[in-house]
Scaffold this active site. Structure first.
Site, PDB file in Angstrom:
ATOM      1  N   GLY A  25       0.836  -1.208  -0.016  1.00  0.00           N
ATOM      2  CA  GLY A  25       0.201   0.055   0.205  1.00  0.00           C
ATOM      3  C   GLY A  25       0.973   1.139  -0.015  1.00  0.00           C
ATOM      4  O   GLY A  25       2.120   1.094   0.341  1.00  0.00           O
ATOM      5  N   ASP A  56       5.534  -5.992   2.967  1.00  0.00           N
ATOM      6  CA  ASP A  56       6.812  -5.003   3.836  1.00  0.00           C
ATOM      7  C   ASP A  56       6.287  -4.437   4.806  1.00  0.00           C
ATOM      8  O   ASP A  56       6.832  -3.521   5.722  1.00  0.00           O
ATOM      9  CB  ASP A  56       7.436  -4.012   2.863  1.00  0.00           C
ATOM     10  CG  ASP A  56       6.555  -3.111   2.188  1.00  0.00           C
ATOM     11  OD1 ASP A  56       5.617  -2.852   2.775  1.00  0.00           O
ATOM     12  OD2 ASP A  56       7.021  -2.649   1.281  1.00  0.00           O
ATOM     13  N   GLU A  90      -2.212  -0.968   3.459  1.00  0.00           N
ATOM     14  CA  GLU A  90      -1.774  -2.020   3.589  1.00  0.00           C
ATOM     15  C   GLU A  90      -2.842  -3.276   3.713  1.00  0.00           C
ATOM     16  O   GLU A  90      -2.694  -4.362   3.273  1.00  0.00           O
ATOM     17  CB  GLU A  90      -0.534  -2.364   4.611  1.00  0.00           C
ATOM     18  CG  GLU A  90       0.329  -1.242   4.481  1.00  0.00           C
ATOM     19  CD  GLU A  90       1.523  -1.608   3.578  1.00  0.00           C
ATOM     20  OE1 GLU A  90       1.352  -2.641   2.904  1.00  0.00           O
ATOM     21  OE2 GLU A  90       2.527  -0.684   3.160  1.00  0.00           O
ATOM     22  N   ASP A 145       4.564  -1.792  -5.299  1.00  0.00           N
ATOM     23  CA  ASP A 145       4.620  -0.389  -4.804  1.00  0.00           C
ATOM     24  C   ASP A 145       4.304   0.466  -6.030  1.00  0.00           C
ATOM     25  O   ASP A 145       3.627   1.406  -5.949  1.00  0.00           O
ATOM     26  CB  ASP A 145       6.176  -0.354  -4.131  1.00  0.00           C
ATOM     27  CG  ASP A 145       6.235   1.140  -3.850  1.00  0.00           C
ATOM     28  OD1 ASP A 145       5.653   1.695  -3.237  1.00  0.00           O
ATOM     29  OD2 ASP A 145       7.181   1.878  -4.323  1.00  0.00           O
ATOM     30  N   HIS A 175      10.197  -2.337  -1.064  1.00  0.00           N
ATOM     31  CA  HIS A 175      10.692  -1.682  -2.227  1.00  0.00           C
ATOM     32  C   HIS A 175      11.660  -2.351  -2.971  1.00  0.00           C
ATOM     33  O   HIS A 175      11.654  -3.613  -3.633  1.00  0.00           O
ATOM     34  CB  HIS A 175      11.092  -0.172  -2.184  1.00  0.00           C
ATOM     35  CG  HIS A 175      10.016   0.384  -1.434  1.00  0.00           C
ATOM     36  ND1 HIS A 175       8.819   0.783  -1.929  1.00  0.00           N
ATOM     37  CD2 HIS A 175      10.035   1.153  -0.325  1.00  0.00           C
ATOM     38  CE1 HIS A 175       8.084   1.308  -1.165  1.00  0.00           C
ATOM     39  NE2 HIS A 175       8.473   1.522  -0.060  1.00  0.00           N
TER      40      HIS A 175
END
Ligand code: F6P
Length: 550
Positions: free
Chosen positions: A12, A71, A49, A136, A126
């Site tokens: 997100g 992540d 997220e 992302d 990332h």
């Protein structure tokens, strides 16, 4: 029925807190990948997220085995460290007695978690994980769609609720079209911000640098790029927006600059909008510019410019603003770099023009005078003159004498060459004379020397002569492959300098290597053609005249 196996990657992203948010997931079943994404207008990063995980798990049949990679420590820990169980027992209150946020999503996520066997796996964000990085990108694209739909009042093509399928440029937001509706200060944790502007006269390759900075920053690192429109004017007036990778898609080969530029605006002596009166204003707006950088949470301003813009950048560095300079100009007159991007494209355009002029000169037995740009440096004239086989090259570094020009034309005539090509830099001038300017109010613009020379040749010989001023043609059009590559290398180096926090430097080319030099060196003086250089000697050796006894 056998359960199905899925690997799901989610992410997100938000552009403000609250602000537009996007979520995305890549759902892998064997080697089959499916991508989903969406957005909300007022949201937080954590909500995005959760949303990504909910939407992804909705896509799998109940009873599936899922490895869900995210992540978000928050999302993963909530499951792996039993937080949710505790919240539930507490009546959905946190340990501090506060209501749990996003309970609607937690409820559904819990149901989906219970309906499947889900392994919650934390990944590095990332760049470390290719599919997480992809998520992302998609989430950020969704934000862009959200922003453009907010602007137009309807869903962007391909965005949720638009009813349209995404086209090749779906989600693409062009800088300048968007007044940002996200908060100015950084709100996504860990994100760093660079400011970016293009100043001075445009040149081919500016978009290639913008693209390199944006892609270099956003693809590889958690760095956002804020673009200021119309050069330093945008910095003073806070005319800016976030540029994401979709905004820079497809611009590598485009001339001009998607940010716009100005070679007149000076924050330390700022003139009111639209005024073409360039007299001093005593209106110092540098404080507003610095304030705007702070409001955006910008850690460093990247200035893509020639001597004028880099001088302004240097002044900002003295005020404490961390600066990185990227040298551009068709004139190639910056002392601290072997080459500026834009120069090769301008030389290519000028050479092409000289090639065309050649055939008409030959047909009509005329002396054709081609005037090129370059201000007080003769690089374009020298390089294009040599590449185009100019018979006489006139540059500011070697003041010319008419008699030498006439002698060369006559010498050619005697050898049966009934035409000649003169390539003259706009800043060239006769020995003992001055460069030719066209005054506009208080502003002096170089130009017009070719017409003067053509007239003088007609007066001194019985040949016809014509002048052609290439002017801004040399600044337009697509950059050459050389400039695209140089611009890309400069842009990536600027991102490297930012990461190293090596500020107040200008990226430069030294031989084959991209390096950097302190900004004050970059703005000290002008790089001009050395009449004793091997390049001038090579031109002389093939019979080119410089209109002077050298
Ligand atoms: O510095 C680039 C340049 O194109 C010079 O070669 C030329 O003298 C000048 O800019 C022209 O500026 P303007 O676009 O303001 O006429």
């Amino acid at each position: 029925m056998a359960s199905k196996d899925f690997d799901i990657y989610t992410d997100g992203a938000c552009s403000g807190n609250p602000g537009p948010g996007g979520w995305a997931a890549v759902i892998m079943e064997g080697d089959q990948a499916r991508e989903i994404s969406g957005h909300e207008e007022i949201t937080t990063n954590q909500r995005m997220e959760l949303k990504a995980a909910v939407e992804a798990l909705r896509q799998v049949p109940p009873g599936s085995k899922v490895r869900l990679y995210s992540d978000s420590a928050y999302l993963v820990n909530c499951f792996n460290q039993g937080w949710i169980d505790r919240w539930q027992k507490n009546g959905w209150l946190t340990g501090k007695g506060q209501p749990v946020e996003n309970q609607d999503l937690w409820n559904e996520l819990l149901e989906l978690n219970n309906a499947n066997t889900v392994d919650w796996i934390k990944v590095k964000g990332h760049s470390a994980d290719r599919l997480n990085q992809r998520c992302d990108q998609l989430a950020r694209k969704a934000i862009a769609a959200c922003q453009s739909s907010t602007e137009t009042g309807k869903a962007a093509p391909g965005a949720e609720g638009s009813g349209e399928s995404p086209g090749p440029n779906a989600g693409q937001v062009r800088t300048g079209a968007r007044k940002d509706n996200c908060k100015l200060d950084k709100s996504c944790p860990g994100v760093r911000r660079i400011g970016l502007l293009t100043g001075g006269g445009d040149c081919p390759g500016l978009n290639a640098v913008i693209r390199a900075v944006v892609k270099g920053a956003t693809y590889n690192y958690n760095i956002e790029v804020v673009g200021f429109n119309s050069g330093f004017r945008g910095l003073v007036e806070n005319n800016a927006s976030l540029i994401d990778d979709f905004a820079v898609s497809g611009i590598l080969n485009r001339g001009g600059t998607i940010l716009g530029t100005s070679n007149r605006d000076n924050p330390f002596d700022f003139r009111p909008g639209g005024s073409s009166d360039y007299r001093e204003t005593n209106n110092d707006r540098s404080g507003d510019a610095v304030e705007n950088l702070k409001r955006w949470g910008i850690e460093c301003l990247v200035v893509i410019g020639g001597d004028g813009s880099l001088l302004l950048a240097h002044r900002f560095s003295l005020l404490g603003v961390p600066i990185i300079g990227i040298p551009k100009t068709i004139d190639n007159d910056l002392p601290a770099t072997d080459v500026t991007f834009g120069f090769d494209s301008a030389v290519t355009t000028a050479t092409d023009a000289i090639d065309k002029i050649h055939t008409t000169a030959e047909s009509h037995h005329r002396v054709m005078v081609v005037e090129v740009m370059g201000r007080h440096a003769g690089w374009i004239a020298l390089q294009a003159g040599m590449a185009g086989g100019g018979d006489i090259i006139l540059i500011p570094e070697i003041p010319f004498e008419y008699q030498y020009i006439v002698d060369k034309i006559m010498e050619r005539n005697h050898r049966g060459k009934k035409f000649s090509i003169i390539v003259v830099a706009e800043g060239a001038y006769p020995a003992g004379g001055d460069p030719m300017y066209q005054a506009k109010g208080d502003v002096k613009r170089l130009g017009g020397i070719s017409a003067l020379i053509a007239r003088e040749i007609e007066n001194r010989t019985d040949m016809e002569s014509r002048a052609t001023v290439l002017g801004h043609l040399q600044r337009g059009g697509s950059p050459t492959s050389y400039d695209r590559v140089l611009a890309t290398r400069f842009g990536i180096k600027a991102v490297d300098l930012f990461r190293e926090e090596k500020y107040n430097e200008m990226v430069c080319l030294r031989g084959y290597n991209i390096e950097s030099v302190p900004l004050e060196k970059a703005v000290a003086g002008t790089k001009r053609v050395d009449p004793a250089s091997d390049q001038v000697r090579a031109a002389l050796a093939v019979g080119t005249s410089f209109g002077a006894p050298i």
